[in-house]
Design a protein around this motif. Structure first.
Motif, PDB file in Angstrom:
ATOM      1  N   ALA A 115       0.813  -1.214   0.000  1.00 51.44           N
ATOM      2  CA  ALA A 115       0.000   0.000   0.000  1.00 51.44           C
ATOM      3  C   ALA A 115       0.847   1.264   0.000  1.00 51.44           C
ATOM      4  O   ALA A 115       0.337   2.326  -0.321  1.00 51.44           O
ATOM      5  N   SER A 116       2.137   1.166   0.345  1.00 51.27           N
ATOM      6  CA  SER A 116       2.952   2.378   0.382  1.00 51.27           C
ATOM      7  C   SER A 116       4.035   2.412  -0.692  1.00 51.27           C
ATOM      8  O   SER A 116       4.878   3.289  -0.683  1.00 51.27           O
ATOM      9  N   ALA A 117       4.038   1.464  -1.603  1.00 47.83           N
ATOM     10  CA  ALA A 117       5.061   1.420  -2.646  1.00 47.83           C
ATOM     11  C   ALA A 117       4.949   2.648  -3.546  1.00 47.83           C
ATOM     12  O   ALA A 117       3.851   3.064  -3.908  1.00 47.83           O
ATOM     13  N   PRO A 118       6.101   3.230  -3.934  1.00 49.50           N
ATOM     14  CA  PRO A 118       6.046   4.383  -4.838  1.00 49.50           C
ATOM     15  C   PRO A 118       5.604   3.974  -6.238  1.00 49.50           C
ATOM     16  O   PRO A 118       5.805   2.843  -6.665  1.00 49.50           O
ATOM     17  N   ILE A 119       4.999   4.921  -6.926  1.00 46.66           N
ATOM     18  CA  ILE A 119       4.486   4.697  -8.280  1.00 46.66           C
ATOM     19  C   ILE A 119       5.107   5.768  -9.176  1.00 46.66           C
ATOM     20  O   ILE A 119       5.007   6.964  -8.896  1.00 46.66           O
ATOM     21  N   ILE A 120       5.750   5.331 -10.248  1.00 44.74           N
ATOM     22  CA  ILE A 120       6.464   6.227 -11.153  1.00 44.74           C
ATOM     23  C   ILE A 120       5.527   6.724 -12.250  1.00 44.74           C
ATOM     24  O   ILE A 120       4.801   5.932 -12.862  1.00 44.74           O
ATOM     25  N   PHE A 121       5.558   8.042 -12.508  1.00 44.82           N
ATOM     26  CA  PHE A 121       4.791   8.614 -13.624  1.00 44.82           C
ATOM     27  C   PHE A 121       5.042   7.791 -14.887  1.00 44.82           C
ATOM     28  O   PHE A 121       6.171   7.381 -15.170  1.00 44.82           O
ATOM     29  N   ASN A 122       4.018   7.609 -15.674  1.00 44.94           N
ATOM     30  CA  ASN A 122       4.064   6.957 -16.991  1.00 44.94           C
ATOM     31  C   ASN A 122       4.402   5.472 -16.953  1.00 44.94           C
ATOM     32  O   ASN A 122       4.552   4.860 -17.996  1.00 44.94           O
ATOM     33  N   SER A 123       4.513   4.890 -15.780  1.00 52.82           N
ATOM     34  CA  SER A 123       4.806   3.462 -15.668  1.00 52.82           C
ATOM     35  C   SER A 123       3.533   2.645 -15.889  1.00 52.82           C
ATOM     36  O   SER A 123       2.423   3.176 -15.801  1.00 52.82           O
ATOM     37  N   PRO A 124       3.683   1.354 -16.158  1.00 56.82           N
ATOM     38  CA  PRO A 124       2.489   0.511 -16.265  1.00 56.82           C
ATOM     39  C   PRO A 124       1.637   0.562 -14.991  1.00 56.82           C
ATOM     40  O   PRO A 124       0.409   0.600 -15.066  1.00 56.82           O
ATOM     41  N   GLU A 125       2.282   0.579 -13.833  1.00 56.60           N
ATOM     42  CA  GLU A 125       1.520   0.632 -12.587  1.00 56.60           C
ATOM     43  C   GLU A 125       0.714   1.926 -12.486  1.00 56.60           C
ATOM     44  O   GLU A 125      -0.441   1.924 -12.061  1.00 56.60           O
ATOM     45  N   TYR A 126       1.313   3.034 -12.887  1.00 59.37           N
ATOM     46  CA  TYR A 126       0.618   4.326 -12.856  1.00 59.37           C
ATOM     47  C   TYR A 126      -0.639   4.262 -13.736  1.00 59.37           C
ATOM     48  O   TYR A 126      -1.723   4.679 -13.325  1.00 59.37           O
ATOM     49  N   ALA A 127      -0.491   3.705 -14.927  1.00 56.38           N
ATOM     50  CA  ALA A 127      -1.641   3.561 -15.834  1.00 56.38           C
ATOM     51  C   ALA A 127      -2.704   2.655 -15.219  1.00 56.38           C
ATOM     52  O   ALA A 127      -3.906   2.922 -15.344  1.00 56.38           O
ATOM     53  N   CYS A 128      -2.267   1.591 -14.551  1.00 54.31           N
ATOM     54  CA  CYS A 128      -3.224   0.690 -13.896  1.00 54.31           C
ATOM     55  C   CYS A 128      -4.038   1.410 -12.825  1.00 54.31           C
ATOM     56  O   CYS A 128      -5.258   1.233 -12.738  1.00 54.31           O
ATOM     57  N   TRP A 129      -3.376   2.206 -12.011  1.00 53.60           N
ATOM     58  CA  TRP A 129      -4.090   2.945 -10.956  1.00 53.60           C
ATOM     59  C   TRP A 129      -5.118   3.898 -11.567  1.00 53.60           C
ATOM     60  O   TRP A 129      -6.242   4.005 -11.087  1.00 53.60           O
ATOM     61  N   VAL A 180     -11.085  -3.736 -19.239  1.00 50.19           N
ATOM     62  CA  VAL A 180     -10.035  -2.803 -18.855  1.00 50.19           C
ATOM     63  C   VAL A 180      -8.759  -3.346 -19.477  1.00 50.19           C
ATOM     64  O   VAL A 180      -8.465  -4.532 -19.354  1.00 50.19           O
ATOM     65  N   GLU A 181      -8.009  -2.470 -20.142  1.00 54.85           N
ATOM     66  CA  GLU A 181      -6.797  -2.935 -20.800  1.00 54.85           C
ATOM     67  C   GLU A 181      -5.641  -1.992 -20.519  1.00 54.85           C
ATOM     68  O   GLU A 181      -5.797  -0.773 -20.490  1.00 54.85           O
ATOM     69  N   LEU A 182      -4.474  -2.588 -20.308  1.00 56.21           N
ATOM     70  CA  LEU A 182      -3.237  -1.853 -20.108  1.00 56.21           C
ATOM     71  C   LEU A 182      -2.388  -2.001 -21.358  1.00 56.21           C
ATOM     72  O   LEU A 182      -2.204  -3.111 -21.854  1.00 56.21           O
ATOM     73  N   VAL A 209       7.806   4.439 -23.521  1.00 47.79           N
ATOM     74  CA  VAL A 209       7.788   5.873 -23.221  1.00 47.79           C
ATOM     75  C   VAL A 209       6.693   6.213 -22.218  1.00 47.79           C
ATOM     76  O   VAL A 209       6.909   6.930 -21.252  1.00 47.79           O
ATOM     77  N   ARG A 210       5.495   5.688 -22.454  1.00 47.03           N
ATOM     78  CA  ARG A 210       4.358   6.009 -21.591  1.00 47.03           C
ATOM     79  C   ARG A 210       3.331   4.897 -21.691  1.00 47.03           C
ATOM     80  O   ARG A 210       2.696   4.720 -22.733  1.00 47.03           O
ATOM     81  N   SER A 211       3.168   4.156 -20.621  1.00 42.50           N
ATOM     82  CA  SER A 211       2.106   3.155 -20.594  1.00 42.50           C
ATOM     83  C   SER A 211       0.774   3.877 -20.403  1.00 42.50           C
ATOM     84  O   SER A 211       0.708   4.941 -19.790  1.00 42.50           O
ATOM     85  N   TYR A 212      -0.277   3.297 -20.935  1.00 40.61           N
ATOM     86  CA  TYR A 212      -1.604   3.888 -20.814  1.00 40.61           C
ATOM     87  C   TYR A 212      -2.627   2.769 -20.834  1.00 40.61           C
ATOM     88  O   TYR A 212      -2.299   1.603 -21.030  1.00 40.61           O
ATOM     89  N   GLY A 213      -3.862   3.119 -20.594  1.00 44.72           N
ATOM     90  CA  GLY A 213      -4.894   2.104 -20.559  1.00 44.72           C
ATOM     91  C   GLY A 213      -6.202   2.612 -21.116  1.00 44.72           C
ATOM     92  O   GLY A 213      -6.334   3.779 -21.480  1.00 44.72           O
ATOM     93  N   ARG A 214      -7.158   1.707 -21.133  1.00 39.65           N
ATOM     94  CA  ARG A 214      -8.501   2.044 -21.600  1.00 39.65           C
ATOM     95  C   ARG A 214      -9.489   1.213 -20.802  1.00 39.65           C
ATOM     96  O   ARG A 214      -9.303   0.016 -20.618  1.00 39.65           O
ATOM     97  N   THR A 215     -10.529   1.871 -20.347  1.00 41.38           N
ATOM     98  CA  THR A 215     -11.614   1.202 -19.637  1.00 41.38           C
ATOM     99  C   THR A 215     -12.870   1.354 -20.468  1.00 41.38           C
ATOM    100  O   THR A 215     -13.247   2.467 -20.821  1.00 41.38           O
TER     101      THR A 215
END
Length: 167
Positions: free
Chosen positions: A3-17, A36-38, A43-49
């Motif tokens: 719950a406290s792990a850092p999240i990097i801008f443009n990362s896959p995790e950032y897009a997931c959140w 929902v797709e990642l 360069v920049r991960s992104y997603g679509r819901t």
């Protein structure tokens, strides 16, 4: 993921959140999440819901992604690509750009109001609406369960979303 792990801008995790924020908002207002797709990009991960929703549900869903990003920022969980914490301005600039499709959809339903406001005032209105709703309504434990499932597979259909949330 903790719950406290850092999240990097443009990362896959950032897009997931961000996308999981839309999912949580959609489910909360009774809309049907169909997928929902990642998309992982160097360069920049992104997603679509993809959601079946009414017009009345649209704003809540559109604001969910930015709302989650804001909550993560307030918890000091977001980092820029260089590993440093963003300033408030850097966060706002990044989050507004990241939510550009949501932003456009939000203002599409308010053409007269949008025409009367400056770009700065539209940004301010969108952010404040998302922040207010996020503080009052978003359940980050639900969001995190969606993030965990999406990171594992990169795509969730309706059944996978329900399974991740045990509903």
């Amino acid at each position: 993921m903790t719950a406290s792990a850092p999240i990097i801008f443009n990362s896959p995790e950032y897009a997931c959140w961000h996308e999981a924020g839309h999912v949580e908002a959609a489910l909360r207002v009774g809309a049907r999440v169909t997928e929902v797709e990642l998309y992982r990009d160097p360069v920049r991960s992104y997603g679509r819901t993809r959601v079946e929703r009414t017009d009345a549900q649209a704003d809540e869903i559109a604001l969910g992604g930015f709302g989650v990003e804001y909550l993560l920022y307030r918890q000091d969980r977001l980092l820029k690509e260089d590993g440093t914490a963003p300033t408030e301005k850097e966060f706002i600039d990044h989050a507004i750009a990241n939510a550009s499709d949501d932003y456009e959809g939000y203002w599409k339903h308010r053409p007269l109001q949008a025409a009367m406001l400056s770009e700065k005032d539209r940004d301010w209105n969108f952010m404040n609406e998302a922040i207010g709703r996020a503080k009052a309504r978003i359940d980050l434990s639900v969001v995190e369960r969606i993030v965990t499932a999406l990171r594992a597979t990169d795509i969730l259909d309706e059944e996978a979303v329900k399974a991740a949330l045990a509903i």
